[in-house]
Each structure stands twice: as structure tokens, then as C-alpha cells.
Design an enzyme around this catalytic site. Structure first.
Site, mmCIF file in Angstrom:
data_model
loop_
_atom_site.group_PDB
_atom_site.id
_atom_site.type_symbol
_atom_site.label_atom_id
_atom_site.label_comp_id
_atom_site.label_asym_id
_atom_site.label_seq_id
_atom_site.Cartn_x
_atom_site.Cartn_y
_atom_site.Cartn_z
ATOM 1 N N HIS A 53 0.873 -1.175 0.000
ATOM 2 C CA HIS A 53 0.000 0.000 0.000
ATOM 3 C C HIS A 53 0.908 1.221 0.000
ATOM 4 O O HIS A 53 2.018 1.171 0.539
ATOM 5 C CB HIS A 53 -0.827 0.088 1.283
ATOM 6 C CG HIS A 53 -1.774 -1.041 1.500
ATOM 7 N ND1 HIS A 53 -1.428 -2.171 2.181
ATOM 8 C CD2 HIS A 53 -3.074 -1.186 1.135
ATOM 9 C CE1 HIS A 53 -2.476 -2.982 2.234
ATOM 10 N NE2 HIS A 53 -3.479 -2.420 1.607
ATOM 11 N N GLU A 180 -11.109 -6.623 -5.185
ATOM 12 C CA GLU A 180 -11.079 -7.644 -4.123
ATOM 13 C C GLU A 180 -12.318 -7.583 -3.229
ATOM 14 O O GLU A 180 -12.470 -6.666 -2.420
ATOM 15 C CB GLU A 180 -9.818 -7.441 -3.271
ATOM 16 C CG GLU A 180 -9.703 -8.445 -2.144
ATOM 17 C CD GLU A 180 -8.429 -8.269 -1.320
ATOM 18 O OE1 GLU A 180 -7.523 -7.514 -1.743
ATOM 19 O OE2 GLU A 180 -8.353 -8.895 -0.249
ATOM 20 N N GLU A 216 -9.861 -13.486 -2.486
ATOM 21 C CA GLU A 216 -9.075 -13.909 -1.319
ATOM 22 C C GLU A 216 -9.730 -15.114 -0.646
ATOM 23 O O GLU A 216 -10.935 -15.099 -0.368
ATOM 24 C CB GLU A 216 -8.940 -12.756 -0.315
ATOM 25 C CG GLU A 216 -8.244 -13.224 0.967
ATOM 26 C CD GLU A 216 -7.845 -12.121 1.929
ATOM 27 O OE1 GLU A 216 -7.359 -11.066 1.468
ATOM 28 O OE2 GLU A 216 -8.015 -12.317 3.140
ATOM 29 N N HIS A 219 -11.785 -14.400 2.471
ATOM 30 C CA HIS A 219 -12.986 -13.591 2.356
ATOM 31 C C HIS A 219 -14.206 -14.401 1.922
ATOM 32 O O HIS A 219 -15.292 -14.244 2.497
ATOM 33 C CB HIS A 219 -12.745 -12.419 1.409
ATOM 34 C CG HIS A 219 -11.691 -11.474 1.915
ATOM 35 N ND1 HIS A 219 -11.241 -10.404 1.203
ATOM 36 C CD2 HIS A 219 -10.996 -11.455 3.085
ATOM 37 C CE1 HIS A 219 -10.313 -9.754 1.911
ATOM 38 N NE2 HIS A 219 -10.155 -10.385 3.040
ATOM 39 N N ASP A 244 -5.248 -13.657 -3.566
ATOM 40 C CA ASP A 244 -4.767 -13.549 -2.183
ATOM 41 C C ASP A 244 -4.952 -14.899 -1.492
ATOM 42 O O ASP A 244 -6.073 -15.331 -1.218
ATOM 43 C CB ASP A 244 -5.546 -12.459 -1.425
ATOM 44 C CG ASP A 244 -5.002 -11.064 -1.716
ATOM 45 O OD1 ASP A 244 -4.055 -10.951 -2.520
ATOM 46 O OD2 ASP A 244 -5.515 -10.089 -1.129
ATOM 47 N N ASP A 256 -6.757 -14.373 8.206
ATOM 48 C CA ASP A 256 -5.522 -14.264 7.410
ATOM 49 C C ASP A 256 -4.447 -15.244 7.887
ATOM 50 O O ASP A 256 -3.294 -14.872 8.118
ATOM 51 C CB ASP A 256 -4.973 -12.824 7.449
ATOM 52 C CG ASP A 256 -5.850 -11.844 6.684
ATOM 53 O OD1 ASP A 256 -6.579 -12.273 5.774
ATOM 54 O OD2 ASP A 256 -5.802 -10.640 7.001
#
Ligand code: GLT
Ligand code: MN
Ligand code: MN
Length: 387
Positions: A53, A180, A216, A219, A244, A256
Site C-alpha cells: 500500500h 477484491e 481472497e 474472504h 490472495d 488471514d
């Protein structure tokens, strides 16, 4: 064996291995790592690239001269190690200004700020050689329905994405935008909750060819959905621009977790799918070490993600080559040429033939599909007693 090499295209985010272990209840448990140090460490581990980022590299509010110095120093580390920056993304969620959304803030000044931050991140990514630009709408959601915002947000996001694509074109940036989805967290409900939602949205944009998905694992799994099916649909649409990888238990906060650490079968079939799909893009681990870990644990986590991926890759190949699996699958698809001739594109003749043919329904009602045996073979491959 199972040694990661740059050709495997494994990537990590600066925010993933750099995660300091803060959570809503607890303070940071690890020191913030210098991005240049992270580049050197990842290169040692055989990683292909590092994603970031804007704010992971350049803290918010950094004056321009200092920004340029940071970028120069980071680029030097990339040159020394050969590490790439395949993807960049703007942090549109940390700044308190984004508390009620970035592109979907009701306040046009905040929407303008989100758009400017996105353009500046595209500039930064171009300096670092990035080709993929991820958009994660983490704050684009709501807790309160009474505003009626859910009627307007689609237009705001569409306008922002169209603007960004046109800016990329105008600047000669070759970005492909990867969207995403996520069902919730940090918002109560996030717009663009699932892969299907973003996939449909792409075709309402001015330049749909520039937009794809960044699905992802965690998610879709949070929402109780099947990630392998979601990725298969994205691949079918030619829209897998980035991915991801991580792990997650259903119905929880976004964990995660280290790739392959929870859902062994789903991870196995995901690697099986990716490796046979022709997907050439990065295998990005958007995960972080557990909060229990020190720096040593962070590198163990990173090595674990890649090693597990490579083990699954080998297992998937052995599974597909197993003669019993092959013969079960041949039976499974029952490719009788007479039946196949009845299917396919419409023609008047085919419709007539379809209505006239004697369907062997009694046999089909009694048919077994041998899926118990097939699935047992999966388990035995995974447990290492076969192949
Ligand atoms: C954040 C989020 C991720 C997104 C990142 C991209 S940031 O960590 O949890 O899923 O991929 O902005
Ligand atoms: Mn992610
Ligand atoms: Mn996540």
C-alpha cells in the site's frame, strides 16, 4: 525439495510479513520492520516479489523530498535483490477521514481525497514497476441502512474506477485493476461482498477489459462460500488478475492464517486448480503470522506458506496421475458419443433428436458415481499413504 524460487512467483505484502500483531483488543507485539530489510529477507527466502500500500512505504503526510528519498532507497534494495513489485494498492481504510467510506463516503471532499490518493498510488507503483493495481473496498460499506446510501454507491464506485482507468491510459500506465471482494469487516457489511458481485460490476465499467478480480481465500470462506468454485468461475471469465492466498475458519473475523493451515482439502484443490489453469500471475500470500510470534515466527510463517503450496503442487500432480483416479474420472464423465451428440449448440435437428431419443433413465436412476472411493483417494494422497 519444496524450495521456493522466484520462478514460482510467490509474493508477500509489506503489510503481511510487516504485520505488528495489533488487534482490536491488543497492542502491537512486534517491532515495525524497515521495508528495505524486508526486501532483503524475502529475497533470501526465494520470494519473487513484494506488494504494498502507499502508506506501507510512505507514511501519510511525508513531505515530497522525503518521499523521493524513501522511494530511491527502496528501489535500490529492489535492484540489489532482484525482487519485483508486481502490485500496489492505496490504503483507503486507515485514515479516520475514511470512517464512512472512501469512494462511497457521503462527503464529496472525502471521495475526492480517495480518488487523489489512488492516482498518487498509481504514480508510485509506476515508479516501482507495478503492473497490477488492487482495489479493496474495505471501508465501502455500512452499519446503518437508513441513509439509503446503498442506492447510490454503485455509481460513485463506477465513476471512480472509470476515472482511474482513464488516468492510467492517459499516463501510459499499463495497469490491470484487480478488485477484491469481502463480505464484512471492518464495516458491518461491505458492498461488493463476494466474487460474483464484483464480477458482475466489471461489465458496467467503461473499460471492462482493464478490470479483473483479486479473490481472497479468507474472504469467501468467512461467508461460508466455496473459494475453489469462486476462483474457477473467475478463471472461466478470464478475470483472474491476482489472488490472495491464506486460510480461514468459517464465520469468524478475517483471520488471514498461514496458507494451508486450516482447510487442507480446499487448499489442495485450489493449488490443483491454479496449477492446471494456465494462470501466470503472482501467488500472493495475504496472511500474517499469529500474534504469538516474534520475528523468527514471522519468517517461519512465510516459509510455511510457500512450502505448503509447493507440497500441494506435488500432491496434486500425483493425484491426477494416479491410475485409479484416472479410471474413476473416466467412468464419472461417462462420455457416451450418442448422448454427447444430443448436446451442444442449438439446431432444429438436434432439438427433434432430443425429443425423440429413448433416454436410458432407469439405468441412470440406479447409477452410482463412485465419489466415496474418489474422495477417499484424495484423503489418502493428502495423508501421504499413496502416490
Ligand atoms: C488488508 C485486507 C486485505 C487486502 C489488502 C489490500 S489490505 O490487509 O485485509 O484483504 O488485500 O488493500
Ligand atoms: Mn486481501
Ligand atoms: Mn483478509
Amino acid at each position: 525439495m519444496y524450495e521456493p524460487k522466484p520462478e514460482h512467483k510467490f509474493t508477500f505484502g509489506l503489510w503481511t510479513v510487516g504485520n505488528v500483531g495489533r488487534d482490536p483488543f491488543g497492542d502491537a507485539v512486534r517491532e515495525k520492520l524497515d521495508p528495505v530489510y524486508v526486501v532483503h529477507k524475502l529475497a533470501e527466502l526465494g520470494v519473487y516479489g513484494i506488494n504494498l500500500h502507499d502508506e506501507d512505504l510512505i507514511p501519510r503526510g511525508t513531505p515530497p523530498a522525503e518521499r523521493d528519498r524513501i522511494v530511491r532507497r527502496f528501489r535500490k534494495a529492489l535492484e540489489e535483490t532482484g525482487l519485483k513489485v508486481p502490485m500496489v494498492t492505496a490504503n483507503l481504510f486507515s485514515d479516520p477521514a475514511f470512517k464512512d467510506g472512501a469512494f462511497t463516503s457521503p462527503d464529496p471532499w472525502v471521495r475526492a481525497y480517495a480518488l487523489r490518493k489512488s492516482l498518487e498510488t498509481m504514480d508510485l507503483g509506476a515508479e516501482l514497476g507495478a503492473e497490477i493495481y488492487v482495489v479493496w473496498p474495505g471501508r465501502e460499506g455500512a452499519e446503518v441502512e437508513a441513509t439509503g446510501k446503498s442506492r447510490r454507491v454503485w455509481g460513485w464506485v463506477r465513476e471512480a474506477l472509470n476515472f482511474m482507468a482513464a488516468y492510467a491510459e492517459d499516463q501510459g500506465y499499463g495497469y490491470r485493476f484487480a478488485l477484491e471482494p469481502k463480505p464484512n469487516e471492518p464495516r458491518g457489511d461491505i458492498y461488493f461482498a463476494t466474487v460474483g458481485s464484483f464480477l458482475a460490476f466489471i461489465y458496467t465499467l467503461d473499460q471492462p477489459e482493464r478490470f479483473g478480480l483479486n479473490p481472497e481465500f479468507a474472504h469467501e470462506t468467512m461467508a461460508g462460500l466455496n473459494f475453489v468454485h469462486a476462483v474457477a468461475q473467475v478463471l472461466d471469465a478470464g478475470k483472474l488478475f491476482h489472488i490472495d492466498l491464506n486460510d480461514q475458519r468459517m464465520s469468524r473475523f478475517d483471520q488471514d492464517l498461514r496458507f494451508g493451515s486450516e482447510n487442507l482439502k480446499a487448499a489442495f484443490f485450489l493449488v490443483d486448480l491454479l496449477e492446471s489453469s494456465g494462470y501466470q500471475g503472482p501467488r500472493h500470500f495475504d496472511a500474517h503470522a499469529l500474534r504469538t510470534e516474534d520475528e523468527e515466527g514471522v519468517w517461519a510463517f512465510a516459509r510455511g506458506c510457500m512450502r505448503t503450496y509447493l507440497i500441494f503442487k506435488e500432491k496434486a500432480q500425483a493425484f491426477r496421475e494416479d491410475p485409479e483416479v484416472r479410471s474413476l474420472l473416466e467412468e464419472y464423465y461417462g462420455e457416451d458419443p450418442q448422448a454427447l451428440g444430443l448436446l451442444g449448440p442449438y439446431s432444429r435437428e438436434r432439438a427433434t433428436a432430443l425429443k425423440e431419443v429413448a433416454l436410458p433413465l432407469e439405468a441412470k436412476r440406479r447409477r452410482g458415481y463412485a465419489l466415496e472411493r474418489l474422495d477417499q483417494l484424495v484423503v489418502e494422497h493428502l495423508l501421504g499413504v499413496r502416490g
